[in-house]
Motif scaffolding. Structure first.
Motif, PDB file in Angstrom:
ATOM      1  N   LYS A   1      16.379  -1.778 -33.824  1.00 56.31           N
ATOM      2  CA  LYS A   1      15.684  -2.950 -33.002  1.00 56.31           C
ATOM      3  C   LYS A   1      15.438  -4.100 -34.092  1.00 56.31           C
ATOM      4  CE  LYS A   1      14.284  -0.676 -29.329  1.00 56.31           C
ATOM      5  NZ  LYS A   1      15.366  -0.112 -28.730  1.00 56.31           N
ATOM      6  N   ASP A   2      15.400  -5.620 -33.641  1.00 59.24           N
ATOM      7  CA  ASP A   2      14.818  -6.670 -34.403  1.00 59.24           C
ATOM      8  C   ASP A   2      13.683  -6.872 -34.848  1.00 59.24           C
ATOM      9  OD1 ASP A   2      14.177  -7.935 -32.460  1.00 59.24           O
ATOM     10  OD2 ASP A   2      15.857  -9.350 -32.193  1.00 59.24           O
ATOM     11  N   LYS A   3      13.136  -7.630 -35.466  1.00 58.37           N
ATOM     12  CA  LYS A   3      11.700  -7.907 -35.822  1.00 58.37           C
ATOM     13  C   LYS A   3      10.976  -8.081 -34.600  1.00 58.37           C
ATOM     14  CE  LYS A   3      12.776  -9.898 -40.207  1.00 58.37           C
ATOM     15  NZ  LYS A   3      12.923 -11.209 -40.965  1.00 58.37           N
ATOM     16  N   GLU A   4      11.470  -8.593 -33.546  1.00 57.53           N
ATOM     17  CA  GLU A   4      10.810  -8.748 -32.190  1.00 57.53           C
ATOM     18  C   GLU A   4      10.830  -7.732 -31.198  1.00 57.53           C
ATOM     19  OE1 GLU A   4      13.208 -11.373 -32.965  1.00 57.53           O
ATOM     20  OE2 GLU A   4      11.438 -12.422 -34.306  1.00 57.53           O
ATOM     21  N   ASN A   5      11.376  -6.578 -31.779  1.00 58.35           N
ATOM     22  CA  ASN A   5      11.771  -5.076 -31.059  1.00 58.35           C
ATOM     23  C   ASN A   5      12.796  -5.382 -30.017  1.00 58.35           C
ATOM     24  OD1 ASN A   5      10.908  -2.532 -30.992  1.00 58.35           O
ATOM     25  ND2 ASN A   5       9.583  -2.722 -29.252  1.00 58.35           N
TER      26      ASN A   5
END
Length: 153
Positions: free
Chosen positions: A109-113
Motif C-alpha cells: 500500500k502507498d501512503k494513502e493506503n
C-alpha cells in the motif's frame, strides 16, 4: 493498438447512427428497410465490421502467443485484461482464468493506503494466503508481467 480498425469501426458506428436517424422518419418498417441503397449500405458496414473483427482476432492471437494461458480466456475477458493491464487491481477478477487456484494477489500500500503495483503474496480460492519471499512488480505489458508472475509463483 489498432488505429486503422478503430477508425473503420468509428465510421461504421457513425453510419449506423445516421441510418437509424433516417429510419425514425419512416413509420413503416418494411418501407424503412427497403429504401434505395439501404441494403448496400448495410452490406458495406458488415464488410467493414468483418475486417475489424478479423484484425481484432489477429491481435488477440498475438497476445495469446505471447502468453499461452490467454488461450483459456474468452475473447471478451482478454480484451478487458489487455485494456486494463496497466492497473493490476482491475484485472484481478480474471486471475482465476489464467492461474489454477489463485483467487487474487496482495499488494503493498502507498501512503494513502491505496494498493501499489508491487505484489507481496497471493490468496487461493480457499482464501489461504501465501506470502512471497520476494515481492513482484506488475508493470509493463500485461502479458509480460503475467508471464513473470507465472514464473514467480
Amino acid at each position: 493498438q489498432l488505429p486503422e480498425d478503430s477508425k473503420r469501426f468509428d465510421g461504421v458506428d457513425a453510419e449506423w447512427k445516421e441510418l437509424m436517424k433516417e429510419a425514425v422518419n419512416e413509420v413503416n418498417a418494411v418501407l424503412a428497410c427497403n429504401l434505395d441503397g439501404r441494403l448496400e449500405r448495410i452490406e458495406g458496414m458488415l464488410a467493414n465490421l468483418e475486417k475489424c473483427e478479423k484484425s481484432l482476432a489477429d491481435y488477440l492471437e498475438t497476445k495469446r502467443i505471447a502468453y499461452p494461458r490467454f488461450y483459456f480466456v474468452a475473447s471478451a475477458d482478454l480484451l478487458d485484461i489487455l485494456s486494463k493491464g496497466s492497473n493490476p487491481q482491475l484485472i484481478l477478477k480474471h486471475l482465476p482464468k489464467c492461474f489454477d487456484n489463485i483467487l487474487t494477489l496482495e499488494f503493498n500500500k502507498d501512503k494513502e493506503n491505496n494498493p501499489t503495483k508491487v505484489a507481496i503474496g497471493m490468496y487461493s480460492n480457499e482464501k489461504e494466503y501465501v506470502a512471497w519471499p520476494k515481492e513482484f512488480t506488475c508493470e509493463g505489458p500485461v502479458e509480460t508481467w503475467l508471464f513473470g508472475l507465472t514464473n514467480h509463483t
